[in-house]
Scaffold this motif. Structure first.
Motif, PDB file in Angstrom:
ATOM      1  N   VAL A 143       0.843  -1.190   0.000  1.00 30.09           N
ATOM      2  CA  VAL A 143       0.000   0.000   0.000  1.00 30.09           C
ATOM      3  C   VAL A 143       0.882   1.245   0.000  1.00 30.09           C
ATOM      4  CG1 VAL A 143      -1.816   1.273   1.201  1.00 30.09           C
ATOM      5  CG2 VAL A 143      -1.790  -1.238   1.270  1.00 30.09           C
ATOM      6  N   LEU A 144       0.645   2.119  -0.963  1.00 29.90           N
ATOM      7  CA  LEU A 144       1.370   3.383  -1.055  1.00 29.90           C
ATOM      8  C   LEU A 144       0.382   4.530  -0.865  1.00 29.90           C
ATOM      9  CD1 LEU A 144       2.677   1.393  -3.597  1.00 29.90           C
ATOM     10  CD2 LEU A 144       4.444   3.096  -3.172  1.00 29.90           C
ATOM     11  N   GLY A 145       0.400   5.096   0.320  1.00 25.47           N
ATOM     12  CA  GLY A 145      -0.512   6.189   0.622  1.00 25.47           C
ATOM     13  C   GLY A 145      -0.083   7.482  -0.043  1.00 25.47           C
ATOM     14  N   LYS A 146      -1.007   8.421  -0.093  1.00 21.96           N
ATOM     15  CA  LYS A 146      -0.725   9.748  -0.643  1.00 21.96           C
ATOM     16  C   LYS A 146      -1.126  10.794   0.390  1.00 21.96           C
ATOM     17  CE  LYS A 146      -2.038   8.482  -5.390  1.00 21.96           C
ATOM     18  NZ  LYS A 146      -3.096   8.752  -6.386  1.00 21.96           N
ATOM     19  N   ARG A 147      -0.340  11.822   0.479  1.00 21.58           N
ATOM     20  CA  ARG A 147      -0.689  12.979   1.312  1.00 21.58           C
ATOM     21  C   ARG A 147       0.094  14.157   0.792  1.00 21.58           C
ATOM     22  NH1 ARG A 147       0.644  16.098   5.469  1.00 21.58           N
ATOM     23  NH2 ARG A 147       2.706  15.191   5.576  1.00 21.58           N
ATOM     24  N   THR A 148      -0.604  15.196   0.405  1.00 20.35           N
ATOM     25  CA  THR A 148       0.075  16.379  -0.121  1.00 20.35           C
ATOM     26  C   THR A 148      -0.225  17.582   0.759  1.00 20.35           C
ATOM     27  OG1 THR A 148      -1.761  16.967  -1.575  1.00 20.35           O
ATOM     28  CG2 THR A 148      -0.046  15.536  -2.494  1.00 20.35           C
ATOM     29  N   GLU A 149       0.587  18.614   0.586  1.00 19.52           N
ATOM     30  CA  GLU A 149       0.399  19.879   1.286  1.00 19.52           C
ATOM     31  C   GLU A 149       0.365  20.992   0.249  1.00 19.52           C
ATOM     32  OE1 GLU A 149       3.545  20.354   4.117  1.00 19.52           O
ATOM     33  OE2 GLU A 149       3.263  18.358   4.988  1.00 19.52           O
ATOM     34  N   PRO A 150      -0.529  21.967   0.385  1.00 18.12           N
ATOM     35  CA  PRO A 150      -0.565  23.074  -0.577  1.00 18.12           C
ATOM     36  C   PRO A 150       0.699  23.915  -0.472  1.00 18.12           C
ATOM     37  CG  PRO A 150      -2.045  23.490   1.264  1.00 18.12           C
ATOM     38  CD  PRO A 150      -1.571  22.083   1.424  1.00 18.12           C
ATOM     39  N   VAL A 151       1.237  24.304  -1.628  1.00 15.07           N
ATOM     40  CA  VAL A 151       2.469  25.094  -1.622  1.00 15.07           C
ATOM     41  C   VAL A 151       2.193  26.588  -1.677  1.00 15.07           C
ATOM     42  CG1 VAL A 151       3.692  23.215  -2.779  1.00 15.07           C
ATOM     43  CG2 VAL A 151       2.762  25.084  -4.139  1.00 15.07           C
ATOM     44  N   HIS A 152       0.958  26.977  -1.951  1.00 12.69           N
ATOM     45  CA  HIS A 152       0.655  28.392  -2.060  1.00 12.69           C
ATOM     46  C   HIS A 152       0.280  28.961  -0.702  1.00 12.69           C
ATOM     47  CE1 HIS A 152      -3.023  26.069  -2.781  1.00 12.69           C
ATOM     48  NE2 HIS A 152      -3.634  27.019  -2.091  1.00 12.69           N
ATOM     49  N   ALA A 153       0.498  30.248  -0.555  1.00 12.69           N
ATOM     50  CA  ALA A 153       0.154  30.921   0.692  1.00 12.69           C
ATOM     51  C   ALA A 153      -1.352  31.005   0.839  1.00 12.69           C
ATOM     52  CB  ALA A 153       0.783  32.316   0.720  1.00 12.69           C
ATOM     53  N   GLU A 154      -1.825  30.891   2.085  1.00 11.47           N
ATOM     54  CA  GLU A 154      -3.253  31.003   2.331  1.00 11.47           C
ATOM     55  C   GLU A 154      -3.699  32.462   2.214  1.00 11.47           C
ATOM     56  OE1 GLU A 154      -4.274  29.263   6.034  1.00 11.47           O
ATOM     57  OE2 GLU A 154      -3.471  27.295   5.534  1.00 11.47           O
ATOM     58  N   SER A 155      -4.962  32.634   1.934  1.00 14.28           N
ATOM     59  CA  SER A 155      -5.502  33.989   1.858  1.00 14.28           C
ATOM     60  C   SER A 155      -5.529  34.598   3.256  1.00 14.28           C
ATOM     61  CB  SER A 155      -6.915  33.968   1.270  1.00 14.28           C
ATOM     62  OG  SER A 155      -7.768  33.145   2.053  1.00 14.28           O
ATOM     63  N   GLY A 156      -5.526  35.894   3.306  1.00 10.87           N
ATOM     64  CA  GLY A 156      -5.515  36.587   4.590  1.00 10.87           C
ATOM     65  C   GLY A 156      -4.177  37.241   4.849  1.00 10.87           C
ATOM     66  N   ALA A 157      -4.111  38.009   5.895  1.00 14.77           N
ATOM     67  CA  ALA A 157      -2.898  38.751   6.225  1.00 14.77           C
ATOM     68  C   ALA A 157      -1.818  37.801   6.735  1.00 14.77           C
ATOM     69  CB  ALA A 157      -3.205  39.818   7.266  1.00 14.77           C
ATOM     70  N   PRO A 158      -0.623  37.846   6.138  1.00 13.83           N
ATOM     71  CA  PRO A 158       0.466  37.007   6.646  1.00 13.83           C
ATOM     72  C   PRO A 158       1.075  37.615   7.911  1.00 13.83           C
ATOM     73  CG  PRO A 158       1.254  38.333   4.820  1.00 13.83           C
ATOM     74  CD  PRO A 158      -0.219  38.640   4.977  1.00 13.83           C
ATOM     75  N   TYR A 159       1.995  36.902   8.496  1.00 16.53           N
ATOM     76  CA  TYR A 159       2.788  37.390   9.630  1.00 16.53           C
ATOM     77  C   TYR A 159       1.932  37.720  10.859  1.00 16.53           C
ATOM     78  CZ  TYR A 159       5.790  37.910   5.565  1.00 16.53           C
ATOM     79  OH  TYR A 159       6.467  37.680   4.393  1.00 16.53           O
ATOM     80  N   LEU A 160       0.827  36.999  11.005  1.00 16.92           N
ATOM     81  CA  LEU A 160      -0.027  37.144  12.191  1.00 16.92           C
ATOM     82  C   LEU A 160      -0.471  38.589  12.399  1.00 16.92           C
ATOM     83  CD1 LEU A 160       2.028  34.862  14.623  1.00 16.92           C
ATOM     84  CD2 LEU A 160       0.200  34.201  13.048  1.00 16.92           C
ATOM     85  N   GLY A 161      -0.629  39.310  11.293  1.00 14.24           N
ATOM     86  CA  GLY A 161      -1.095  40.678  11.363  1.00 14.24           C
ATOM     87  C   GLY A 161       0.011  41.703  11.539  1.00 14.24           C
ATOM     88  N   LEU A 162       1.252  41.252  11.726  1.00 16.39           N
ATOM     89  CA  LEU A 162       2.374  42.185  11.856  1.00 16.39           C
ATOM     90  C   LEU A 162       2.874  42.581  10.473  1.00 16.39           C
ATOM     91  CD1 LEU A 162       4.349  40.308  14.671  1.00 16.39           C
ATOM     92  CD2 LEU A 162       2.860  42.307  14.942  1.00 16.39           C
ATOM     93  N   LYS A 163       3.639  43.673  10.409  1.00 14.89           N
ATOM     94  CA  LYS A 163       4.242  44.107   9.158  1.00 14.89           C
ATOM     95  C   LYS A 163       5.623  43.474   9.010  1.00 14.89           C
ATOM     96  CE  LYS A 163       1.886  48.605   9.078  1.00 14.89           C
ATOM     97  NZ  LYS A 163       2.078  50.081   9.092  1.00 14.89           N
ATOM     98  N   LEU A 164       5.925  43.037   7.779  1.00  9.70           N
ATOM     99  CA  LEU A 164       7.208  42.389   7.536  1.00  9.70           C
ATOM    100  C   LEU A 164       8.366  43.307   7.917  1.00  9.70           C
ATOM    101  CD1 LEU A 164       8.933  40.066   6.509  1.00  9.70           C
ATOM    102  CD2 LEU A 164       8.656  40.959   4.188  1.00  9.70           C
ATOM    103  N   ALA A 165       8.261  44.578   7.596  1.00  8.33           N
ATOM    104  CA  ALA A 165       9.344  45.505   7.922  1.00  8.33           C
ATOM    105  C   ALA A 165       9.564  45.600   9.425  1.00  8.33           C
ATOM    106  CB  ALA A 165       9.044  46.886   7.340  1.00  8.33           C
ATOM    107  N   ASP A 166       8.483  45.607  10.184  1.00  9.25           N
ATOM    108  CA  ASP A 166       8.620  45.660  11.642  1.00  9.25           C
ATOM    109  C   ASP A 166       9.303  44.399  12.166  1.00  9.25           C
ATOM    110  OD1 ASP A 166       7.362  48.108  11.642  1.00  9.25           O
ATOM    111  OD2 ASP A 166       5.385  47.290  12.166  1.00  9.25           O
ATOM    112  N   ILE A 167       8.927  43.247  11.611  1.00 12.51           N
ATOM    113  CA  ILE A 167       9.531  41.973  12.017  1.00 12.51           C
ATOM    114  C   ILE A 167      11.022  41.975  11.692  1.00 12.51           C
ATOM    115  CG2 ILE A 167       9.582  39.496  11.524  1.00 12.51           C
ATOM    116  CD1 ILE A 167       6.542  39.767  10.912  1.00 12.51           C
ATOM    117  N   ALA A 168      11.360  42.464  10.495  1.00 10.76           N
ATOM    118  CA  ALA A 168      12.741  42.429  10.049  1.00 10.76           C
ATOM    119  C   ALA A 168      13.636  43.379  10.834  1.00 10.76           C
ATOM    120  CB  ALA A 168      12.802  42.767   8.557  1.00 10.76           C
ATOM    121  N   LEU A 169      13.136  44.558  11.141  1.00 13.74           N
ATOM    122  CA  LEU A 169      13.967  45.590  11.766  1.00 13.74           C
ATOM    123  C   LEU A 169      14.062  45.438  13.279  1.00 13.74           C
ATOM    124  CD1 LEU A 169      12.765  48.681   9.689  1.00 13.74           C
ATOM    125  CD2 LEU A 169      14.856  47.335   9.377  1.00 13.74           C
ATOM    126  N   ALA A 170      13.089  44.788  13.884  1.00 17.62           N
ATOM    127  CA  ALA A 170      13.099  44.657  15.340  1.00 17.62           C
ATOM    128  C   ALA A 170      14.247  43.768  15.798  1.00 17.62           C
ATOM    129  CB  ALA A 170      11.772  44.078  15.819  1.00 17.62           C
TER     130      ALA A 170
END
Length: 784
Positions: free
Chosen positions: A90-117
């Protein structure tokens, strides 16, 4: 930055290394192909399966037996089942989506704020309630390879995974559509040439962990393109990777169009496409070959999808990447990772030896050790590679001691005795040089040397010939560990005594100098990667070009991994890293000049930081590291691990040491021993979410210095029960089983072998176990 960006503008030099064979130890597998290994292939009883609703796809003959093929085409994760009488594969299959989900990324934070902090804002957010939620960690940033811009990859095609075999000396990249360099899926289905369509794909591995690529490209409801690619385990070309392909359009539970391929497009009349029977026969042989290859890995059962498979896949990928399964390669496909100038890279050796030992793969560990010391360690202890990393000499010695403790194989170490002693002598000579410095010199008594191999590429590499704490800390660890076992190997107590003395001197000097260089004027208090510096690493990277504090991530991770600091100083180093810019989503960051467009994750060598989190019982942070490494340092589904991964969805460049990080973290989560050999910890970092799943959590035959051990957690009425197999060779001084209850549950009582646990043996969420070597102990706990 990744290695390719780093190498731009630098004149690279390298030492050519041949593909010569090396001697094998008693543990080595000498078979020429995987399929020749001993033992029958794993099978499932046919009467235990339900094939109702599965589609019959024909049959094939193999070794005098008739096989029938069935596939569940009702959804994209339906298994392929090969049936032969009363047994099935038996060879099972399980995949994961490679695209980003809809909605705001970074838990609502701004990437620049994350990067500079300086603080790791995403880690702070994810740990706000204690144990992190895996799904929230996954959604904290776009997944790797979800934003593929060819301009970011220097014109190369952005491959996302690869296939190959043990016996071949090269690998075959697989691109987003499922095409390879020799076989093109879009010649059959032109729609797969559309980048926008393919960007919505999901990826996975056939059979859970086998190195067979499975891609699903959606069309609309109930319709999708299904792509399978795997390497031909029967091919024996030296460099050419032969591949098998199935590309199908599946519509509402049936295959409406399918194409089978082998390596190349058709060239009639000489080269005709294979038929279905040939493909499925090759698939069976592929399955059996890889099951045999990984048969010695200690079994583990984990309740969350993909985790146990991830560990096994890492070892399969190592055999694919290493020519002959043994010869070292840092990466694959791309010249700046696969080139011979990287073959002797110490991290490739140490990560492989460590991971294979921890999962009981002694034959592979012995072969890797023998190969490296035969071809890449010179008679004087120096390595056959462009730039040595000083701390890795110490880690090498420590892992050699671990190899002996686990395997009791003195013969292989005795074979390389002279080179091992020369490695230790190299560290002693470097220490001698530091002792000649003035007593008030910041580096007095600390080993000077490159901490990072890439230091040798600059016009003046002496800038990085410095007393990084990690150099001396790891030397102290390695000399101390090898000294404890060397008299049993070589009967040389004088050398062992000297190594122990030097180990103690180095550890004491690291602590003394580090304490004298703590900056308490910063919050949290700051500890630099080396003594005597006036600027933080962020300030130095911005103001000093080049900076002697470049690559601080390696220096910190190795310092912590060495485990020679008192706990309060180790805590301080971790707090410094989290508070001053050296972690990203809880993983060690790839520290470079600060910019608002990203904050990178370091996929390899960072496991030393996680290991110290576990030692210090900072379990929530350990789990954050584990989750973030899986979801943000690996491509989804196909699990290609990146050396450095950005958090904006770019495709990381693969390196093998990064792939072996997750197996180490999973093993330590379940079975972990302290550096001194005083304590064995069982289940110390099992997530509470897993404990509350009601499913089995188990590992068996896990190696330790005291022998093999294992645990098996299962749910019972009103509580949980764990069966522990104590190490079979000797009793550890102390064994602690963690009782990490599901969130919101309290403990009513604990019984050991049917009797109430002694109050003295219970400490917070842990129970001390007492028993003879090899004894099985049953621990039962009931919820309040």
């Amino acid at each position: 930055m990744d290695r390719r960006r780093f190498l731009q503008g630098i004149a690279a030099t390298g030492a050519a290394v041949g593909l010569g064979g090396a001697g094998r130890s008693a543990f080595a597998d000498t078979s020429s192909t995987a399929i020749a290994r001993n033992g029958p292939p794993p099978r499932v009883a046919t009467n235990s399966l339900s094939l109702h609703g599965h589609t019959a796809l024909g049959g094939f003959g193999e070794a005098g037996s008739d096989w029938q093929v069935y596939e569940d085409l009702r959804d994209a994760h339906g298994a392929i089942t090969l049936v032969c009488g009363e047994q099935a594969c038996v060879l099972g299959k399980r995949t994961e989506p490679v695209h980003a989900e809809s909605g705001a990324p970074y838990l609502g934070l701004k990437l620049a704020d994350i990067a500079l902090a300086e603080a790791d804002l995403l880690a702070d957010r994810l740990l706000r309630h204690g144990e992190p939620d895996e799904d929230e960690v996954r959604r904290a940033a776009p997944p790797p390879a979800s934003q593929l811009n060819p301009e970011n990859y220097y014109g190369r095609l952005p491959w996302t995974t690869l296939v190959g075999t043990r016996q071949c000396a090269d690998t075959m990249p697989v691109y987003t559509s499922g095409s390879t360099r020799t076989y093109h899926t879009d010649q059959v289905f032109p729609e797969l040439h559309d980048p926008q369509r393919v960007a919505r794909r999901s990826e996975g591995l056939l059979g859970g962990w086998l190195p067979a690529v499975h891609k699903v490209v959606p069309i609309d409801a109930g319709r999708w393109y299904d792509v399978l690619v795997f390497a031909d385990v029967d091919a024996n070309d030296r460099f050419v990777v032969q591949t098998w392909h199935r590309t199908a359009r599946i519509e509402h539970g049936r295959i409406s169009q399918v194409s089978y391929g082998h390596s190349y497009p058709a060239y009639p009349p000489r080269r005709q496409p294979p038929d279905a029977a040939a493909f499925y026969r090759a698939l069976l042989r592929f399955h059996d070959a890889w099951q045999h290859e990984l048969a010695d890995a200690c079994p583990a059962t984990l309740p969350a999808a993909g985790w146990a498979e991830m560990a096994r896949h890492a070892f399969a990928r190592e055999l694919v990447v290493r020519p002959g399964g043994v010869y070292p390669k840092y990466g694959a496909v791309d010249r700046d990772y696969y080139g011979n100038e990287y073959d002797g890279f110490q991290d490739t050796f140490t990560s492989s030896l460590y991971a294979n030992l921890e999962w009981g793969r002694y034959a592979q560990a012995a072969a890797v050790l023998d190969e490296y010391f035969s071809d890449f360690v010179q008679a004087d202890g120096m390595i056959n590679m462009r730039g040595a990393e000083t701390a890795q000499f110490g880690l090498t010695l420590s892992l050699l001691a671990r190899y002996f403790r686990y395997t009791q194989d003195a013969a292989l170490l005795l074979k390389h005795r002279a080179k091992i002693e020369a490695t230790a002598q190299l560290l002693l000579e470097l220490h001698d040089e530091s002792l000649r410095l003035a007593a008030d010199d910041p580096g007095h008594g600390l080993i000077h040397g490159w901490n990072e191999s890439d230091a040798c590429l600059f016009p003046d590499p002496t800038l990085w010939w410095k007393p990084y704490y990690a150099n001396s800390a790891m030397a102290a660890r390695g000399l101390g560990d090898i000294a404890l076992i060397w008299p049993q190997i070589a009967g040389n107590p004088a050398a062992a005594t000297q190594w122990q003395q030097r180990s103690a001197l180095l550890a004491a000097q690291v602590e003394k100098t580090l304490r004298a260089n703590i900056r308490h004027d910063l919050s949290p208090p700051y500890i630099g990667p080396l003594p005597g510096v006036k600027l933080t690493f962020r300030e130095s990277l911005a103001q000093e070009k080049p900076s002697e504090q470049q690559w601080p991530h390696r220096a910190y991770a190795e310092l912590l991994q060495a485990d020679v600091l008192p706990d309060e100083l180790a805590q301080l180093v971790i707090d410094c890293m989290r508070g001053h810019g050296a972690t990203s989503i809880g993983v060690v960051a790839n520290v470079g000049p600060v910019a608002p467009d990203g904050r990178d994750i370091l996929g390899f060598i960072s496991y030393g930081y996680a290991q110290q989190l576990l030692r210090l019982n900072r379990i929530d942070e350990y789990l954050l590291f584990l989750y973030a490494h899986r979801h943000h340092a690996h491509t989804p589904g196909s699990w290609t691990a990146g050396e450095v991964s950005d958090i904006s969805g770019g495709m990381p460049l693969f390196c093998m040491p990064a792939q072996l990080t997750t197996p180490l973290l999973l093993r330590w989560m379940l079975v972990f021993e302290d550096s001194t050999g005083h304590t064995l910890y069982l289940g110390r970092a099992i997530p509470r979410a897993w404990m509350g799943s009601g499913q089995v959590i188990a590992i068996s035959d896990a190696p330790t210095r005291w022998g093999r051990t294992g645990l098996h957690w299962q749910a019972i009425e009103g509580g949980m029960q764990c069966t522990v197999s104590l190490p079979e060779r000797e009793a550890p001084p102390a064994v602690w089983l963690s009782l990490r209850l599901p969130q919101g549950r309290a403990r009513r009582d604990v019984h050991v072998n049917g009797a109430s646990a002694a109050a003295a043996d219970l400490h917070d969420d842990a129970l001390r176990l007492r028993g003879a070597p090899g004894e099985r102990i049953t621990v039962t706990l009931h919820f309040a």
